[in-house]
Motif scaffolding. Structure first.
Motif, mmCIF file in Angstrom:
data_model
loop_
_atom_site.group_PDB
_atom_site.id
_atom_site.type_symbol
_atom_site.label_atom_id
_atom_site.label_comp_id
_atom_site.label_asym_id
_atom_site.label_seq_id
_atom_site.Cartn_x
_atom_site.Cartn_y
_atom_site.Cartn_z
ATOM 1 N N TRP A 88 1.049 -0.973 -0.337
ATOM 2 C CA TRP A 88 0.503 0.566 -0.426
ATOM 3 C C TRP A 88 0.804 1.638 -0.466
ATOM 4 O O TRP A 88 0.688 2.293 -0.315
ATOM 5 C CB TRP A 88 -0.338 -0.263 1.226
ATOM 6 C CG TRP A 88 -2.148 -1.633 0.869
ATOM 7 C CD1 TRP A 88 -2.013 -1.854 0.831
ATOM 8 C CD2 TRP A 88 -2.594 -1.765 2.757
ATOM 9 N NE1 TRP A 88 -2.796 -2.960 0.653
ATOM 10 C CE2 TRP A 88 -3.241 -3.096 1.917
ATOM 11 C CE3 TRP A 88 -3.036 -1.491 3.441
ATOM 12 C CZ2 TRP A 88 -3.693 -3.715 3.411
ATOM 13 C CZ3 TRP A 88 -3.329 -2.422 4.666
ATOM 14 C CH2 TRP A 88 -3.826 -3.254 4.309
ATOM 15 N N GLN A 89 1.978 1.163 0.747
ATOM 16 C CA GLN A 89 3.289 2.414 0.887
ATOM 17 C C GLN A 89 3.618 2.791 -0.555
ATOM 18 O O GLN A 89 3.347 3.573 -1.256
ATOM 19 C CB GLN A 89 3.984 2.097 1.906
ATOM 20 C CG GLN A 89 3.047 2.305 2.738
ATOM 21 C CD GLN A 89 4.413 1.431 4.585
ATOM 22 O OE1 GLN A 89 5.267 1.179 4.084
ATOM 23 N NE2 GLN A 89 4.369 2.424 5.455
ATOM 24 N N ARG A 90 3.595 1.499 -1.251
ATOM 25 C CA ARG A 90 4.431 2.058 -2.991
ATOM 26 C C ARG A 90 3.417 1.647 -3.673
ATOM 27 O O ARG A 90 3.415 3.156 -4.173
ATOM 28 C CB ARG A 90 4.855 0.283 -3.118
ATOM 29 C CG ARG A 90 5.556 0.187 -4.798
ATOM 30 C CD ARG A 90 5.923 -1.287 -4.860
ATOM 31 N NE ARG A 90 4.445 -2.166 -5.729
ATOM 32 C CZ ARG A 90 4.096 -1.539 -6.490
ATOM 33 N NH1 ARG A 90 4.384 -0.746 -7.921
ATOM 34 N NH2 ARG A 90 2.494 -2.098 -7.077
ATOM 35 N N ILE A 91 1.821 1.697 -3.237
ATOM 36 C CA ILE A 91 1.020 2.203 -3.895
ATOM 37 C C ILE A 91 1.080 3.841 -4.701
ATOM 38 O O ILE A 91 0.705 4.477 -5.038
ATOM 39 C CB ILE A 91 -0.157 1.944 -4.588
ATOM 40 C CG1 ILE A 91 -0.178 -0.039 -3.968
ATOM 41 C CG2 ILE A 91 -0.992 2.341 -5.251
ATOM 42 C CD1 ILE A 91 -1.540 -0.988 -4.677
ATOM 43 N N GLY A 92 1.562 4.257 -2.934
ATOM 44 C CA GLY A 92 0.604 5.371 -2.228
ATOM 45 C C GLY A 92 1.896 6.182 -3.162
ATOM 46 O O GLY A 92 1.627 7.140 -3.679
ATOM 47 N N GLY A 93 2.516 5.915 -3.091
ATOM 48 C CA GLY A 93 3.674 6.209 -3.410
ATOM 49 C C GLY A 93 3.956 6.555 -5.804
ATOM 50 O O GLY A 93 4.728 7.543 -5.604
ATOM 51 N N LEU A 94 2.965 5.940 -6.127
ATOM 52 C CA LEU A 94 3.081 6.464 -7.525
ATOM 53 C C LEU A 94 2.066 7.624 -8.141
ATOM 54 O O LEU A 94 2.307 7.758 -9.156
ATOM 55 C CB LEU A 94 1.917 5.435 -8.247
ATOM 56 C CG LEU A 94 3.209 3.684 -8.263
ATOM 57 C CD1 LEU A 94 2.262 2.154 -8.720
ATOM 58 C CD2 LEU A 94 4.350 3.457 -8.288
ATOM 59 N N PHE A 95 1.473 7.560 -6.953
ATOM 60 C CA PHE A 95 0.631 9.818 -7.314
ATOM 61 C C PHE A 95 1.770 10.233 -7.043
ATOM 62 O O PHE A 95 2.495 10.457 -6.362
ATOM 63 C CB PHE A 95 -0.432 9.055 -5.985
ATOM 64 C CG PHE A 95 -1.672 7.921 -6.228
ATOM 65 C CD1 PHE A 95 -2.121 8.487 -7.195
ATOM 66 C CD2 PHE A 95 -1.405 6.686 -5.741
ATOM 67 C CE1 PHE A 95 -2.872 6.957 -7.533
ATOM 68 C CE2 PHE A 95 -2.330 5.691 -6.224
ATOM 69 C CZ PHE A 95 -3.748 5.865 -7.305
ATOM 70 N N GLY A 96 1.759 10.834 -8.149
ATOM 71 C CA GLY A 96 2.644 11.923 -8.439
ATOM 72 C C GLY A 96 3.744 11.363 -9.257
ATOM 73 O O GLY A 96 4.608 12.414 -9.745
ATOM 74 N N THR A 97 3.819 10.093 -9.171
ATOM 75 C CA THR A 97 4.934 9.488 -10.555
ATOM 76 C C THR A 97 3.756 9.535 -11.641
ATOM 77 O O THR A 97 3.719 9.791 -12.678
ATOM 78 C CB THR A 97 5.881 8.926 -9.848
ATOM 79 O OG1 THR A 97 4.965 7.756 -9.222
ATOM 80 C CG2 THR A 97 6.629 9.447 -8.677
ATOM 81 N N ARG A 98 3.288 8.349 -11.775
ATOM 82 C CA ARG A 98 2.822 7.498 -12.562
ATOM 83 C C ARG A 98 1.819 8.076 -12.942
ATOM 84 O O ARG A 98 0.605 8.069 -13.851
ATOM 85 C CB ARG A 98 2.643 5.951 -12.156
ATOM 86 C CG ARG A 98 2.152 4.935 -13.103
ATOM 87 C CD ARG A 98 1.872 3.159 -13.169
ATOM 88 N NE ARG A 98 1.132 2.789 -13.962
ATOM 89 C CZ ARG A 98 1.114 1.424 -13.509
ATOM 90 N NH1 ARG A 98 1.125 0.772 -12.281
ATOM 91 N NH2 ARG A 98 0.197 0.879 -14.113
ATOM 92 N N TRP A 99 0.743 8.489 -11.913
ATOM 93 C CA TRP A 99 -0.326 8.956 -11.855
ATOM 94 C C TRP A 99 -0.402 10.702 -11.402
ATOM 95 O O TRP A 99 0.167 10.435 -10.181
ATOM 96 C CB TRP A 99 -1.814 8.009 -11.070
ATOM 97 C CG TRP A 99 -1.543 7.033 -11.965
ATOM 98 C CD1 TRP A 99 -1.952 6.411 -13.096
ATOM 99 C CD2 TRP A 99 -1.806 5.417 -11.203
ATOM 100 N NE1 TRP A 99 -1.823 4.949 -13.078
ATOM 101 C CE2 TRP A 99 -1.659 3.926 -11.952
ATOM 102 C CE3 TRP A 99 -1.276 5.230 -9.681
ATOM 103 C CZ2 TRP A 99 -1.378 3.282 -10.963
ATOM 104 C CZ3 TRP A 99 -0.743 3.974 -9.181
ATOM 105 C CH2 TRP A 99 -1.553 3.236 -9.834
ATOM 106 N N PRO A 100 -1.179 11.154 -11.639
ATOM 107 C CA PRO A 100 -1.270 12.598 -10.611
ATOM 108 C C PRO A 100 -2.000 12.338 -9.035
ATOM 109 O O PRO A 100 -2.919 11.347 -9.023
ATOM 110 C CB PRO A 100 -2.375 13.520 -11.773
ATOM 111 C CG PRO A 100 -3.136 12.618 -12.204
ATOM 112 C CD PRO A 100 -2.542 11.257 -12.641
ATOM 113 N N LYS A 101 -1.931 12.803 -7.874
ATOM 114 C CA LYS A 101 -1.715 12.913 -7.102
ATOM 115 C C LYS A 101 -3.772 13.220 -7.395
ATOM 116 O O LYS A 101 -4.299 14.449 -7.632
ATOM 117 C CB LYS A 101 -1.851 14.505 -5.738
ATOM 118 C CG LYS A 101 -2.059 13.732 -4.683
ATOM 119 C CD LYS A 101 -1.497 14.739 -3.305
ATOM 120 C CE LYS A 101 -2.034 15.249 -2.367
ATOM 121 N NZ LYS A 101 -1.110 16.012 -1.233
ATOM 122 N N PRO A 102 -4.717 12.634 -5.847
ATOM 123 C CA PRO A 102 -5.961 12.192 -6.032
ATOM 124 C C PRO A 102 -6.030 13.871 -6.187
ATOM 125 O O PRO A 102 -6.085 14.481 -4.890
ATOM 126 C CB PRO A 102 -6.177 11.817 -5.908
ATOM 127 C CG PRO A 102 -5.519 10.356 -6.212
ATOM 128 C CD PRO A 102 -4.210 11.048 -5.302
#
Length: 229
Positions: free
Chosen positions: A33-47
């Motif tokens: 879950w921590q890894r997935i959270g780190g994808l927001f701002g890189t792979r996907w924009p921050k919600p």
């Protein structure tokens, strides 16, 4: 809070949240879950907003939380005090929830989705996942309930209404477990505790999702003993 279309679509996530202890203990689930959270701002924009559908909010009809400051609900028992002390003070989105509740239609009646202003909040199926994923708790969170007594086709119909939200910066996050049968659960020291039938059913569900076979998912209970368990 008004959301407009963005250039990047948010993903849809389904997370098997498992034990609430994942919030305070190191585990493969928490690390993922921590890894997935780190994808927001890189792979996907921050919600801009998170719409969470938790398996722990069951209601007659479908409802959205509409309070400005949703409380952290500790809807479990028998766990250490440290778990009950956990808080996730993410803001709500009252205006957005009110507007969205009017736009969404309950498949069984065609009426607007209900708006809960003071009864619920964020249950552990929601904050237990979001705290490791977005620890800053700075993204507004709204929960959508589940009408457990309605047929699967209606759940799919309501879910399809959520699709446009992804283009408005809304992360749709569903939290539960594909298989949940505590009556058959046996605890052991082994990390690999899954029965063969749970693995078989989980793999079958994943295959139907990957192929877009919604009709099979709606009628999952005809898959025999595995589906019944």
């Amino acid at each position: 809070m008004t959301l407009s279309a963005t250039s990047a679509r948010q993903p849809v996530l389904f997370v098997g949240h498992g034990s609430p202890m994942n919030v305070i203990e190191d585990s493969p689930f928490r690390r993922e879950w921590q890894r997935i959270g780190g994808l927001f701002g890189t792979r996907w924009p921050k919600p801009k907003l998170i719409l969470c559908i938790s398996a722990h909010w069951i209601t007659p009809g479908w409802w959205l939380t509409g309070m400005a400051e949703p409380k952290t609900i500790h809807d479990f028992g028998g766990f250490p005090q440290a778990l009950f002390e956990q808080q996730y003070p993410a803001p709500g989105a009252p205006e957005w929830a009110k507007d969205t509740a009017q736009r969404l239609r309950q498949p069984s009646t065609g009426q607007a989705v209900g708006l809960d202003l003071d009864q619920w909040g964020l249950d552990h199926g929601c904050w237990g996942v979001l705290k490791p994923m977005f620890p800053a708790a700075d993204i507004p969170v709204v929960q959508l309930s589940i009408d457990y007594h309605r047929p699967m086709a209606e759940h799919l119909a309501l879910g399809q209404q959520l699709r446009p939200l992804r283009d408005q910066g809304v992360l749709v996050l569903a939290s539960g477990n594909t298989v949940h049968n505590l009556r058959t659960m046996k605890r052991s020291a082994s990390d690999d505790q899954a029965y063969d039938w749970t693995l078989a059913f989980d793999q079958w569900v994943a295959a139907q999702i990957a192929s877009g076979n919604h009709a099979a998912l709606i009628d999952f209970q005809v898959q025999g003993p595995h589906a019944q368990l």
